[in-house]
Design a protein around this motif. Structure first.
Motif, PDB file in Angstrom:
ATOM      1  N   GLN A   3       0.839  -1.193   0.000  1.00 18.42           N
ATOM      2  CA  GLN A   3       0.000   0.000   0.000  1.00 18.42           C
ATOM      3  C   GLN A   3       0.873   1.241   0.000  1.00 18.42           C
ATOM      4  O   GLN A   3       1.899   1.285   0.684  1.00 18.42           O
ATOM      5  CB  GLN A   3      -0.894   0.021   1.238  1.00 18.42           C
ATOM      6  CG  GLN A   3      -2.099  -0.887   1.156  1.00 18.42           C
ATOM      7  CD  GLN A   3      -3.056  -0.648   2.305  1.00 18.42           C
ATOM      8  OE1 GLN A   3      -2.658  -0.412   3.433  1.00 18.42           O
ATOM      9  NE2 GLN A   3      -4.351  -0.707   2.027  1.00 18.42           N
ATOM     10  N   VAL A   5       0.336   5.204   0.919  1.00 16.62           N
ATOM     11  CA  VAL A   5      -0.617   6.111   1.559  1.00 16.62           C
ATOM     12  C   VAL A   5      -0.050   7.519   1.548  1.00 16.62           C
ATOM     13  O   VAL A   5       1.019   7.770   2.131  1.00 16.62           O
ATOM     14  CB  VAL A   5      -0.921   5.672   3.002  1.00 16.62           C
ATOM     15  CG1 VAL A   5      -1.884   6.655   3.658  1.00 16.62           C
ATOM     16  CG2 VAL A   5      -1.506   4.258   3.011  1.00 16.62           C
ATOM     17  N   GLU A   6      -0.785   8.421   0.881  1.00 19.01           N
ATOM     18  CA  GLU A   6      -0.349   9.810   0.761  1.00 19.01           C
ATOM     19  C   GLU A   6      -1.012  10.675   1.821  1.00 19.01           C
ATOM     20  O   GLU A   6      -2.103  10.360   2.307  1.00 19.01           O
ATOM     21  CB  GLU A   6      -0.716  10.361  -0.618  1.00 19.01           C
ATOM     22  CG  GLU A   6      -0.081   9.639  -1.771  1.00 19.01           C
ATOM     23  CD  GLU A   6      -1.079   9.230  -2.825  1.00 19.01           C
ATOM     24  OE1 GLU A   6      -0.694   9.082  -3.987  1.00 19.01           O
ATOM     25  OE2 GLU A   6      -2.259   9.058  -2.468  1.00 19.01           O
ATOM     26  N   SER A   7      -0.365  11.776   2.127  1.00 18.07           N
ATOM     27  CA  SER A   7      -0.930  12.762   3.041  1.00 18.07           C
ATOM     28  C   SER A   7      -0.318  14.119   2.737  1.00 18.07           C
ATOM     29  O   SER A   7       0.724  14.207   2.080  1.00 18.07           O
ATOM     30  CB  SER A   7      -0.675  12.371   4.497  1.00 18.07           C
ATOM     31  OG  SER A   7       0.709  12.309   4.753  1.00 18.07           O
ATOM     32  N   CYS A  22       4.340  10.259   1.286  1.00 18.36           N
ATOM     33  CA  CYS A  22       3.783   8.996   0.804  1.00 18.36           C
ATOM     34  C   CYS A  22       4.598   7.861   1.415  1.00 18.36           C
ATOM     35  O   CYS A  22       5.804   7.765   1.174  1.00 18.36           O
ATOM     36  CB  CYS A  22       3.835   8.928  -0.714  1.00 18.36           C
ATOM     37  SG  CYS A  22       3.416   7.310  -1.390  1.00 18.36           S
ATOM     38  N   THR A  77       9.515   6.028   2.511  1.00 21.10           N
ATOM     39  CA  THR A  77       8.662   7.204   2.361  1.00 21.10           C
ATOM     40  C   THR A  77       9.304   8.190   1.388  1.00 21.10           C
ATOM     41  O   THR A  77      10.515   8.398   1.402  1.00 21.10           O
ATOM     42  CB  THR A  77       8.447   7.873   3.719  1.00 21.10           C
ATOM     43  OG1 THR A  77       7.770   6.955   4.585  1.00 21.10           O
ATOM     44  CG2 THR A  77       7.598   9.132   3.581  1.00 21.10           C
ATOM     45  N   GLY A 113      -0.539   5.322  -5.156  1.00 22.75           N
ATOM     46  CA  GLY A 113      -1.352   5.741  -4.037  1.00 22.75           C
ATOM     47  C   GLY A 113      -2.736   6.145  -4.519  1.00 22.75           C
ATOM     48  O   GLY A 113      -3.014   6.160  -5.718  1.00 22.75           O
ATOM     49  N   GLN A 114      -3.593   6.492  -3.565  1.00 21.51           N
ATOM     50  CA  GLN A 114      -4.979   6.822  -3.893  1.00 21.51           C
ATOM     51  C   GLN A 114      -5.133   8.259  -4.370  1.00 21.51           C
ATOM     52  O   GLN A 114      -6.173   8.618  -4.919  1.00 21.51           O
ATOM     53  CB  GLN A 114      -5.876   6.586  -2.661  1.00 21.51           C
ATOM     54  CG  GLN A 114      -5.846   7.689  -1.607  1.00 21.51           C
ATOM     55  CD  GLN A 114      -4.581   7.705  -0.762  1.00 21.51           C
ATOM     56  OE1 GLN A 114      -3.706   6.840  -0.888  1.00 21.51           O
ATOM     57  NE2 GLN A 114      -4.481   8.689   0.119  1.00 21.51           N
ATOM     58  N   THR A 116      -3.972  12.601  -3.539  1.00 24.12           N
ATOM     59  CA  THR A 116      -4.312  13.637  -2.565  1.00 24.12           C
ATOM     60  C   THR A 116      -4.516  14.949  -3.324  1.00 24.12           C
ATOM     61  O   THR A 116      -3.743  15.290  -4.220  1.00 24.12           O
ATOM     62  CB  THR A 116      -3.218  13.769  -1.486  1.00 24.12           C
ATOM     63  OG1 THR A 116      -3.635  14.718  -0.497  1.00 24.12           O
ATOM     64  CG2 THR A 116      -1.876  14.213  -2.056  1.00 24.12           C
TER      65      THR A 116
END
Length: 122
Positions: A3, A5-7, A22, A77, A113-114, A116
């Motif tokens: 997975q 995962v971005e933020s 990420c 990351t 990633g999904q 952002t």
């Protein structure tokens, strides 16, 4: 299973800054190149920046001098520090990584990633 995962996305005024992160997790044997792409409404996804594992970074001409990509291999990351943001930087930013999950596939596979949302507006 891997997975990404971005933020860090959000709304910012022109001239402002944002930092995207990420993190890759899961059954990871090795992470090769990592990067950021973006897609503006009605446009194709485009490369923003990439950073290989121990190599030279690469940037789209439109972000050179304003964006900085970096990575922390210990944390799997990748970061994107964005400064002097412009309205044309608006879009969904996607993290991408080529990751080896098994030695039977030494060249790895691409993961995304999904996304952002980054909006630059006054």
């Amino acid at each position: 299973q891997v997975q990404l995962v971005e933020s860090g996305g959000g709304l910012v005024q022109p001239g402002g800054s944002l930092r995207l992160s990420c993190a890759a997790s899961g059954s990871i044997f090795s992470v090769y190149i990592m990067g950021w792409y973006r897609q503006a409404p009605g446009k194709q996804r485009e490369l923003v920046a990439t950073v290989p594992n121990g190599g030279k970074t690469n940037y789209a001409d439109s972000v050179k001098g304003r964006f900085t990509i970096s990575r922390d291999n210990a944390k799997n990351t990748v970061y994107l520090q964005m400064t002097s943001l412009k309205p044309e930087d608006t879009g969904v930013y996607y993290c991408n990584a080529r990751i080896m999950t098994t030695t039977t596939r030494p060249f790895g596979d691409d993961y995304w990633g999904q996304g952002t949302q980054v909006t630059v507006s006054s």
